[in-house]
Design an enzyme around this catalytic site. Structure first.
Site, PDB file in Angstrom:
ATOM      1  N   GLU A  47      20.238  32.658 -21.841  1.00 31.17           N
ATOM      2  CA  GLU A  47      20.330  31.689 -22.938  1.00 31.17           C
ATOM      3  C   GLU A  47      20.412  30.248 -22.448  1.00 31.17           C
ATOM      4  OE1 GLU A  47      23.281  32.640 -25.840  1.00 31.17           O
ATOM      5  OE2 GLU A  47      22.297  34.484 -26.416  1.00 31.17           O
ATOM      6  N   GLU A  52      20.615  41.513 -25.829  1.00 37.89           N
ATOM      7  CA  GLU A  52      21.854  41.473 -26.623  1.00 37.89           C
ATOM      8  C   GLU A  52      21.514  41.639 -28.090  1.00 37.89           C
ATOM      9  OE1 GLU A  52      24.424  38.015 -26.100  1.00 37.89           O
ATOM     10  OE2 GLU A  52      24.022  38.008 -23.940  1.00 37.89           O
TER      11      GLU A  52
END
Ligand code: BGP
Length: 478
Positions: A170, A378
């Site tokens: 991220e 995720e």
């Protein structure tokens, strides 16, 4: 698309769960580990929910054998974890700390002994503080060589045992928080510096992917991207344009650069106009092109809905970190877009849209545009959980969330997406960076709160037994 018959999950599908070093390990200064930027940042008053930090976290560092035994009992096929850079290089570079490497070796060996595929994340935000102090971390091109040295150390040590690797976790979310919102270290609010640091991170990402090819030629590597597919608030063409702006600026700015090795042109033109574009030096584009990924890793939690935003409109706002529903403000970039709640979907107590169809839409958008396999690195539900007196956690809301998202994965596969696996976030409960321990994600409850680590007892939630059935049936028994 409605299919008469949906395709099954592939036999080698990676049914997994995920974590990150700072959020689970604890042992923040054990066995020669150096401080990370998060070790220091969380000590500053007011940074995190009730001052929570990962000094103990859920003590996975000392309890990994118990945790891996639970993974094996669950039948997990893959476990995604991150390596803490300052555990390996306490000051960011130099000679590796053997005790740090040995910890991950034990973890990897334990996973493999149970037939669980390790998915190793190289960077999940815990930068060595020494590199932040020395040259400003991601703001300096000096980090590229240090990051490469750290990664190559791991490729050489673990490349024979670990075949699935995630480069940066991220980059988009972490650096937005770090350099726009001021909510992650180094807590800066400056868009010019944001785009500059982000450019350096792209170069570092591509450099280690190129190095990976030399050291682990039979492995697979890709970044994990926080993907919130954009929706328009209506069919008003002005709102469609705002949605297009958001999809380009919040998603393809990163994904296009990772996958094609060049910045999307329209976005770059706009940033040049505003004076925020990064400095692209001769040779940079060649570096980006030489380090494109094998797969796209996506962390999917929600979609975001957008409307227009005037040139003097709302700016980026921080997220809800308390769990008080309905407290998230509209957030945006003046002249481009701003968020609105989507009245058509439910939300969590942290105001995150619960939108499994959005996952299917996102999988298709990326698959069509980038033509790469996708790994869901995720996906999960952060909620309050209650431990009952008879030691149970009845998290039917989490089961419902996961079931609907796994259904969406199957729809995506039926639509033609090459989906490699699904890593639920998270395996055990963990520290949420800004939300403390009350926002829980795990299949395994950990008995602790923000202030008291208590006995850190592990308790299987209802979702644990449910996911075990899902895995055993290859995704048929949902
Ligand atoms: C992602 C991070 C994870 C995890 C997750 C849940 O952004 O990669 O580390 O924290 O989101 O977010 P949160 O903890 O804020 O609920």
């Amino acid at each position: 698309m409605q299919h008469r018959e949906r395709k099954p999950f592939p036999a080698d599908f990676l049914w997994g769960a995920a974590s990150a070093a700072y959020q689970v390990e604890g042992a923040w200064d054990a066995d020669g580990k150096g401080p990370s930027v998060w070790d220091i940042f969380t000590r500053e008053p007011g940074r995190t929910f009730q001052g929570s930090n990962g000094e103990v976290a859920v003590d996975h560092y000392h309890r990994f054998e118990e945790d891996v035994a639970l993974m094996a009992e669950m039948g997990l096929k893959a476990y995604r974890f991150s390596v803490s850079w300052p555990r390996i290089f306490p000051t960011g570079r130099g000679a590796p700390n053997e005790a740090g490497l040995a910890f991950y070796e034990r973890l990897i060996d334990a996973l493999r002994a149970h037939g669980i595929e390790p998915v190793l994340t190289l960077y999940h935000w815990d930068l060595p503080q020494a590199l932040q102090d020395e040259y400003g971390g991601w703001e300096s091109r000096r980090i590229i060589a240090d990051f490469e040295h750290y990664c190559v150390t791991l490729f050489q040590r673990f490349g024979g045992k670990v075949k699935w690797w995630v480069s940066l976790n991220e980059q988009n979310y972490n650096l937005t928080n770090a350099y726009q919102l001021g909510t992650h270290p180094p807590a800066v609010q400056d868009r010019k510096r944001f785009f500059a640091a982000n450019h350096v991170a792209f170069l570092a990402n591509a450099t280690v992917i190129a190095a990976f090819r030399r050291h682990v030629p039979d492995g697979h590597i890709g970044p994990s991207f926080a993907y919130s597919p954009a929706y328009p608030a209506s069919c008003d063409p002005a709102e469609l344009l705002a949605f297009e702006n958001a999809e380009e600026f919040t998603n393809h700015w990163w994904l296009g650069t990772y996958c094609f090795g060049r910045y999307p042109r329209g976005t770059l033109a706009w940033l040049r106009e505003t004076g925020e574009a990064p400095e692209i030096m001769p040779g940079d584009e060649a570096i980006l092109r030489a380090g494109t990924p094998d797969f796209v890793g996506i962390n999917y939690y929600q979609t975001l809905t957008y409307t227009t935003n005037a040139l003097d409109g709302v700016t980026m706002q921080r997220i809800n970190t308390t769990g008080e529903k309905g407290t998230t403000p509209s957030s945006g970039v003046p002249g481009l877009y701003r968020t609105l709640p989507n009245p058509r979907v439910e939300t969590t107590n942290w105001d995150w849209a619960i939108d499994p169809v959005g996952l299917r839409i996102g999988l298709r958008r990326l698959s069509s545009r980038y033509a790469l396999p996708i790994l869901i690195t995720e996906n999960g539900l952060g909620e309050f959980d209650t431990l009952t007196e008879d030691e149970r956690v009845h998290d039917d809301y989490r089961i419902d969330y996961l079931r609907r998202h796994i259904e969406a994965c199957r729809d995506g596969i039926s639509d033609g997406v090459q989906l490699l696996g699904y890593c639920a976030w998270s395996f055990t409960d963990i520290l949420s960076w800004l939300n403390g321990y009350q926002k829980r994600y795990g299949f395994v409850y950990v008995d602790r709160d923000e202030h008291d680590p208590r006995d850190l007892r592990r308790v299987r939630k209802d979702s644990f037994y449910w996911y075990r059935r899902v895995i055993a049936s290859g995704g048929v028994d949902l």
